[in-house]
Design an enzyme around this catalytic site. Structure first.
Site, PDB file in Angstrom:
ATOM      1  N   ARG A  86      -6.224 -15.184  10.302  1.00 58.82           N
ATOM      2  CA  ARG A  86      -7.372 -16.502   9.935  1.00 58.82           C
ATOM      3  C   ARG A  86      -7.858 -17.200  11.129  1.00 58.82           C
ATOM      4  O   ARG A  86      -8.981 -17.788  11.187  1.00 58.82           O
ATOM      5  CB  ARG A  86      -6.827 -16.922   8.660  1.00 58.82           C
ATOM      6  CG  ARG A  86      -6.620 -16.258   7.425  1.00 58.82           C
ATOM      7  CD  ARG A  86      -6.101 -16.899   6.603  1.00 58.82           C
ATOM      8  NE  ARG A  86      -4.762 -16.804   6.765  1.00 58.82           N
ATOM      9  CZ  ARG A  86      -3.532 -17.360   5.913  1.00 58.82           C
ATOM     10  NH1 ARG A  86      -3.788 -17.790   4.838  1.00 58.82           N
ATOM     11  NH2 ARG A  86      -2.265 -17.238   6.447  1.00 58.82           N
ATOM     12  N   TYR A 102       0.863  -1.069   0.243  1.00 62.42           N
ATOM     13  CA  TYR A 102      -0.091   0.146  -0.029  1.00 62.42           C
ATOM     14  C   TYR A 102       0.816   1.259   0.091  1.00 62.42           C
ATOM     15  O   TYR A 102       2.102   1.142  -0.171  1.00 62.42           O
ATOM     16  CB  TYR A 102      -0.847  -0.014   1.239  1.00 62.42           C
ATOM     17  CG  TYR A 102      -1.862  -1.502   1.014  1.00 62.42           C
ATOM     18  CD1 TYR A 102      -2.693  -1.275  -0.194  1.00 62.42           C
ATOM     19  CD2 TYR A 102      -1.990  -2.245   1.994  1.00 62.42           C
ATOM     20  CE1 TYR A 102      -3.754  -2.312  -0.354  1.00 62.42           C
ATOM     21  CE2 TYR A 102      -2.719  -3.333   1.829  1.00 62.42           C
ATOM     22  CZ  TYR A 102      -3.532  -3.608   0.778  1.00 62.42           C
ATOM     23  OH  TYR A 102      -4.377  -4.400   0.538  1.00 62.42           O
TER      24      TYR A 102
HETATM   25  C1  LIG Z   1     -10.033 -11.222   5.783  1.00 65.82           C
HETATM   26  C2  LIG Z   1      -8.502 -10.752   5.675  1.00 65.82           C
HETATM   27  C3  LIG Z   1      -8.208  -9.571   5.645  1.00 65.82           C
HETATM   28  C4  LIG Z   1      -7.087  -8.740   5.991  1.00 65.82           C
HETATM   29  N1  LIG Z   1      -7.204  -7.472   6.019  1.00 65.82           N
HETATM   30  C5  LIG Z   1      -5.817  -6.906   6.363  1.00 65.82           C
HETATM   31  C6  LIG Z   1      -5.793  -5.519   6.792  1.00 65.82           C
HETATM   32  O1  LIG Z   1      -6.855  -4.748   6.815  1.00 65.82           O
HETATM   33  N2  LIG Z   1      -4.639  -5.127   7.032  1.00 65.82           N
HETATM   34  C7  LIG Z   1      -3.381  -5.823   7.240  1.00 65.82           C
HETATM   35  O2  LIG Z   1      -2.568  -5.296   7.529  1.00 65.82           O
HETATM   36  N3  LIG Z   1      -3.442  -6.997   7.191  1.00 65.82           N
HETATM   37  C8  LIG Z   1      -4.706  -7.618   6.685  1.00 65.82           C
HETATM   38  N4  LIG Z   1      -4.782  -8.980   6.392  1.00 65.82           N
HETATM   39  C9  LIG Z   1      -3.637  -9.932   6.621  1.00 65.82           C
HETATM   40  C10 LIG Z   1      -3.671 -10.268   7.970  1.00 65.82           C
HETATM   41  O3  LIG Z   1      -3.744  -9.263   8.970  1.00 65.82           O
HETATM   42  C11 LIG Z   1      -2.240 -11.328   8.388  1.00 65.82           C
HETATM   43  O4  LIG Z   1      -1.092 -10.531   8.172  1.00 65.82           O
HETATM   44  C12 LIG Z   1      -2.408 -12.656   7.492  1.00 65.82           C
HETATM   45  O5  LIG Z   1      -3.545 -12.948   7.334  1.00 65.82           O
HETATM   46  C13 LIG Z   1      -1.157 -13.538   7.813  1.00 65.82           C
HETATM   47  O6  LIG Z   1      -1.772 -13.913   9.254  1.00 65.82           O
HETATM   48  P1  LIG Z   1      -2.726 -15.304   9.309  1.00 65.82           P
HETATM   49  O7  LIG Z   1      -1.741 -16.472   8.937  1.00 65.82           O
HETATM   50  O8  LIG Z   1      -2.933 -15.433  11.058  1.00 65.82           O
HETATM   51  O9  LIG Z   1      -3.965 -15.166   8.637  1.00 65.82           O
HETATM   52  C14 LIG Z   1      -5.960  -9.482   6.214  1.00 65.82           C
HETATM   53  C15 LIG Z   1      -6.282 -10.937   6.152  1.00 65.82           C
HETATM   54  C16 LIG Z   1      -7.208 -11.784   5.927  1.00 65.82           C
HETATM   55  C17 LIG Z   1      -7.454 -13.006   5.997  1.00 65.82           C
END
Ligand SMILES: Cc1cc2nc3c(=O)[nH]c(=O)nc-3n(C[C@H](O)[C@H](O)[C@H](O)COP(=O)(O)O)c2cc1C
Length: 356
Positions: free
Chosen positions: A325, A183
Site C-alpha cells: 500500500r 488460495y
Molecule cells: C490492492 C491490493 C492488492 C493485493 N493483491 C495481492 C496479490 O495479488 N497477491 C498477494 O500475494 N498479495 C496481494 N495483496 C497483499 C499485499 O501484497 C501485501 O502483502 C499486503 O498489502 C501487506 O503489505 P502492505 O502493508 O505494505 O500493504 C494485495 C494488497 C493490496 C492493497
C-alpha cells in the site's frame, strides 16, 4: 551504505536494492490480458526505483482467477500482452517479476469495488464453480467449491509449470508462487480447509504434497539462472491451523527443490482469525524462517518508513522488504528513502531536475 540499498544477488540476478513492489491485484484485466493500466501501474513503480516490480497474482488457468477481471497466463497471447510491460520495467533498471496463482475456493469473486453485488460471481454472470481440496466454502455467501480429483490436482501442477514457461517468454525474471492468503495451495496446506483422505490430505507430508509438486514442476521450465520465490502465509492465526513450525519445515523442503526466497505473509485462510496487524507484525516470521530454514526471506506488511525498513534488514530479520500500500501512495518511495538514508541513487534522466 544502508543495507536497504545494498544489492542482493539470487542465482544470476542482481537486485539493485532490497525494495520490492509487493504483488497487488488490479482487477483491470480483460480475459486475463493485462491492459494499459498495468503498464502504467507497474511501469511507474519501476520509474520510482524499486529493484523488483512484481506483477499481481496471475492465474495459471481461467478458473484460478480471484475475479473475472484478474490477470492470467494460460495462453501465449497472455505472454505477448505482458511483454511490453516487462520491457519497460527492465528499461528502468528494475527486475520484472510475476506472481503465479490459483485462487482455489476464493475464486469467482467480484472486484472489491463491486462487492455490493455479493461475494460470488455466479456462472450465469460470467463466474464459475471454484475448485478446492475439500468442499468447504470460505465463508457465508461463498459457494461450496468442487472437491478436486487427483486428475485436477495433477493438471494444476502442470498449469503452474506451463505458466512459468510463458512468464519466461514474456520477459519476467522472477517468479513468485502464491502459496498464501487462503488460495488453492494454502488450502491444501492447512488442515482447516483440507479434509482429504487421499495422498493430498491428513499428514503434513500429504498436505504439503501439492506445493512440492508445483515447485518441482516449475523448476523444470523456469531456468536455473533465474530466482524462484514462494509466498507463504506463515500462520493461519487460528489454533489447529497451519503454523510457523510447519512453514519452517516446508521452507526447508522448498529450498532443496530450488526455491530461493520465502516471502513471509500470513493469514487469510479463514475469515474469523484474530490478526494483530500493525507495523512490522509479520517480520518475526521472516526472521524465524530465515534463521531456522537457512533460506533468504522477505518481510511484508505495514512497512512504510525507510528507517523501519533499514532496521529490519540491518538486524538480519530479512533479506528484502516487500511494500504494497505504501507503494500505491507513493511510487517514488525508493528514491525518497535513499535520500532519507543518505544514499545517492540515480534518478530517471527525465526526472533529474527534481532530484531531492
Ligand atoms: C490492492 C491490493 C492488492 C493485493 N493483491 C495481492 C496479490 O495479488 N497477491 C498477494 O500475494 N498479495 C496481494 N495483496 C497483499 C499485499 O501484497 C501485501 O502483502 C499486503 O498489502 C501487506 O503489505 P502492505 O502493508 O505494505 O500493504 C494485495 C494488497 C493490496 C492493497
Amino acid at each position: 551504505m544502508a543495507t536497504l540499498f545494498t544489492p542482493l544477488k539470487l542465482r544470476g540476478t542482481e537486485f539493485k536494492n532490497r525494495i520490492f513492489v509487493s504483488p497487488m491485484c488490479q482487477y483491470s484485466s480483460r480475459d486475463g490480458l493485462p491492459t494499459e493500466w498495468h503498464l502504467v501501474h507497474l511501469g511507474s513503480r519501476a520509474v520510482g526505483g524499486a529493484a523488483l516490480v512484481m506483477a499481481e497474482a496471475t492465474a495459471v488457468s481461467p478458473e484460478g482467477r480471484i475475479s473475472p477481471r484478474d490477470s492470467g497466463l494460460w495462453s501465449d497471447a497472455h505472454a505477448e500482452a505482458f511483454a511490453p510491460i516487462t520491457r519497460f520495467v527492465k528499461e528502468q533498471g528494475s527486475i520484472p517479476g510475476i506472481q503465479l496463482a490459483h485462487a482455489g475456493r476464493k475464486a469467482s469473486t467480484p472486484p472489491p469495488w463491486e462487492k455490493a453485488s455479493g461475494r460470488f460471481v455466479r456462472p450465469e454472470d460470467g463466474g464459475w464453480t471454484p475448485l478446492a481440496p475439500s468442499s468447504i466454502p470460505f465463508d457465508a455467501g461463498y459457494p461450496d467449491p468442487r472437491e478436486m480429483t487427483s486428475r485436477d490436482i495433477r493438471l494444476v501442477a502442470q498449469q503452474f509449470s506451463e505458466a512459468a514457461a510463458r512468464a519466461l517468454n514474456a520477459g519476467f525474471e522472477v517468479i513468485e508462487l502464491h502459496f498464501a492468503h487462503g488460495y488453492l495451495v494454502h488450502e491444501f496446506l492447512s488442515p482447516l480447509s483440507n479434509r482429504r483422505e487421499d495422498a493430498y490430505g491428513g499428514s503434513f507430508e500429504n498436505r504439503a504434497r501439492l506445493s512440492i509438486e508445483i515447485v518441482r514442476a516449475v523448476r523444470k521450465t523456469w531456468p536455473e539462472r533465474l530466482p524462484l520465490f514462494v509466498r507463504l502465509s506463515a500462520t493461519d492465526w487460528v489454533g489447529g491451523g497451519w503454523d510457523l513450525d510447519e512453514s519452517v519445515v516446508l521452507a526447508l523442503s522448498l529450498k532443496t527443490l530450488g526455491a530461493d526466497l520465502i516471502d513471509c505473509s500470513s493469514g487469510a485462510l479463514v475469515p474469523h482469525a484474530k490478526i494483530p496487524a500493525g507495523p512490522g507484525y509479520q517480520v518475526p516470521f521472516a526472521e524465524a524462517i530465515r534463521e531456522r530454514a537457512g533460506i533468504p526471506t522477505a518481510a511484508v506488511g505495514f512497512i512504510t518508513d525507510p528507517v523501519q525498513a533499514e532496521t529490519i534488514l540491518a538486524t538480519g530479520q530479512a533479506d528484502a522488504v516487500f511494500l504494497a500500500r505504501e507503494m500505491l501512495r507513493n511510487p517514488y518511495w525508493p528514491l525518497e528513502a535513499a535520500k532519507t538514508l543518505g544514499v545517492d541513487v540515480p534518478w530517471p534522466r527525465q526526472y533529474e531536475r527534481a532530484k531531492l
